[in-house]
Motif scaffolding. Structure first.
Motif, mmCIF file in Angstrom:
data_model
loop_
_atom_site.group_PDB
_atom_site.id
_atom_site.type_symbol
_atom_site.label_atom_id
_atom_site.label_comp_id
_atom_site.label_asym_id
_atom_site.label_seq_id
_atom_site.Cartn_x
_atom_site.Cartn_y
_atom_site.Cartn_z
ATOM 1 N N THR A 64 70.219 4.231 13.719
ATOM 2 C CA THR A 64 71.044 3.432 12.815
ATOM 3 C C THR A 64 72.525 3.486 13.183
ATOM 4 N N LEU A 65 72.913 4.532 13.922
ATOM 5 C CA LEU A 65 74.299 4.655 14.370
ATOM 6 C C LEU A 65 74.619 3.729 15.535
ATOM 7 N N ALA A 66 73.611 3.400 16.328
ATOM 8 C CA ALA A 66 73.848 2.673 17.579
ATOM 9 C C ALA A 66 74.783 1.473 17.436
ATOM 10 N N PRO A 67 74.600 0.606 16.425
ATOM 11 C CA PRO A 67 75.510 -0.542 16.299
ATOM 12 C C PRO A 67 76.959 -0.148 16.008
ATOM 13 N N ALA A 68 77.141 1.057 15.456
ATOM 14 C CA ALA A 68 78.497 1.497 15.106
ATOM 15 C C ALA A 68 79.346 1.796 16.335
ATOM 16 N N PHE A 69 78.683 1.987 17.474
ATOM 17 C CA PHE A 69 79.408 2.433 18.664
ATOM 18 C C PHE A 69 79.814 1.310 19.617
ATOM 19 N N VAL A 70 79.390 0.072 19.334
ATOM 20 C CA VAL A 70 79.602 -0.984 20.327
ATOM 21 C C VAL A 70 80.281 -2.218 19.736
ATOM 22 N N GLY A 71 80.857 -3.024 20.611
ATOM 23 C CA GLY A 71 81.399 -4.319 20.220
ATOM 24 C C GLY A 71 82.735 -4.252 19.500
#
Length: 280
Positions: A64-71
């Motif tokens: 669930t953290l993965a999207p927080a690290f990119v873009g």
């Protein structure tokens, strides 16, 4: 004077969080000069609250953290410690149904929370098993838990140390397909402690003190699961002592499984899940 520190949970208090409550109850935080406030899980997710400065630390999971690290919308948070060394979740079906692997998922109904990472995992394990993911009916869970597996749905995603324990205590027979056995890249960290990047950069000694005291809490839980379950019960009174004790005994062997150092995270685990997401 004690330094005020806050950590926000990812869910209602449960055995993933025991070490925090033990550290608080046993005075480990106070010994470290800290006054720790454990905050309930927010609607918007713990990472968003930590990123906004609403808490110094939080509990989250690698997937669930993965999207927080990119873009462009990347959040200023960093994972700092793994609470459990291996992914202890998987797919579950009622034992009387003839569903033993993702190959048998075609034409069945899966109830989950509807996230893109969840969809990717289902697509991956079915594809790898030679099944067609488009033939799986996916719905949002109504929260009825394991009982829904009998007549409402066919497949759910369970956490072994909690949901499977509930099934065992209720004599509810299940088939369990461990996620990391289906694809080794799915052996990701769930849950982890995250920290606000400003806290990490500007208050490193605070972070060290907090993690050291938290480590003592989890090590106590490893060595004293029954006593730790009793401590947790004061903060999670809605759960039975049987559930908390059985779950705690299971997780006592999982917090530091295959490592000599509490909280350790390996680059390979983060990289493997990133590779998995890139593919799916």
């Amino acid at each position: 004077e004690l330094t005020k520190v806050s950590i926000v949970l990812d869910w209602t208090p449960n055995t993933n969080h025991t070490g925090l409550y033990v550290a608080q109850k046993m005075g480990y935080y106070e010994e470290a000069g800290l006054e720790v406030e454990i905050l309930p899980a927010p609607e918007g997710g713990s990472s968003a609250l930590v990123a906004a400065g609403g808490a110094d630390f939080g509990i989250d999971a690698q997937d669930t953290l993965a999207p927080a690290f990119v873009g462009e919308d990347a959040l200023p948070v960093t994972a700092v410690a793994a609470l459990i060394q291996h992914n202890t979740s998987g797919f579950v079906t009622y034992a009387d149904k003839d569903i033993h692997s993702p190959k048998d998922f075609e034409g069945k109904t899966y109830a989950g929370w509807g996230g893109p990472g969840e969809e990717a995992v289902l697509k991956a394990v079915m594809t790898q098993a030679g099944a067609d993911p488009s033939k799986l009916n996916r719905i949002i869970s109504d929260g009825s838990g394991f009982e829904a597996l009998k007549d409402k749905v066919d497949i759910e995603w369970f956490f072994e140390g909690w949901d499977n324990v509930k099934c065992k205590l209720n004599d509810f027979p299940i088939n369990y397909m461990e996620l990391r056995q289906l694809d080794e890249r799915l052996d990701y960290y769930t849950p982890v402690i995250i920290a606000n990047n400003d806290t990490l950069e500007n208050r490193p000694e605070l972070v060290k003190s907090f993690l050291a005291a938290t480590e003592k809490g989890y090590k106590y839980a490893i060595e004293n699961p029954d006593e730790s379950a009793q401590i947790l019960h004061k903060y999670a009174p809605d759960y039975s002592m049987d559930l908390l004790k059985t779950s705690q005994e299971y997780l006592a062997g999982k917090y530091m499984e295959d490592t000599d150092r509490w909280g350790e995270m390996k680059d390979s685990v983060w990289d493997n899940y990133t590779d998995f997401m890139t593919e799916y």
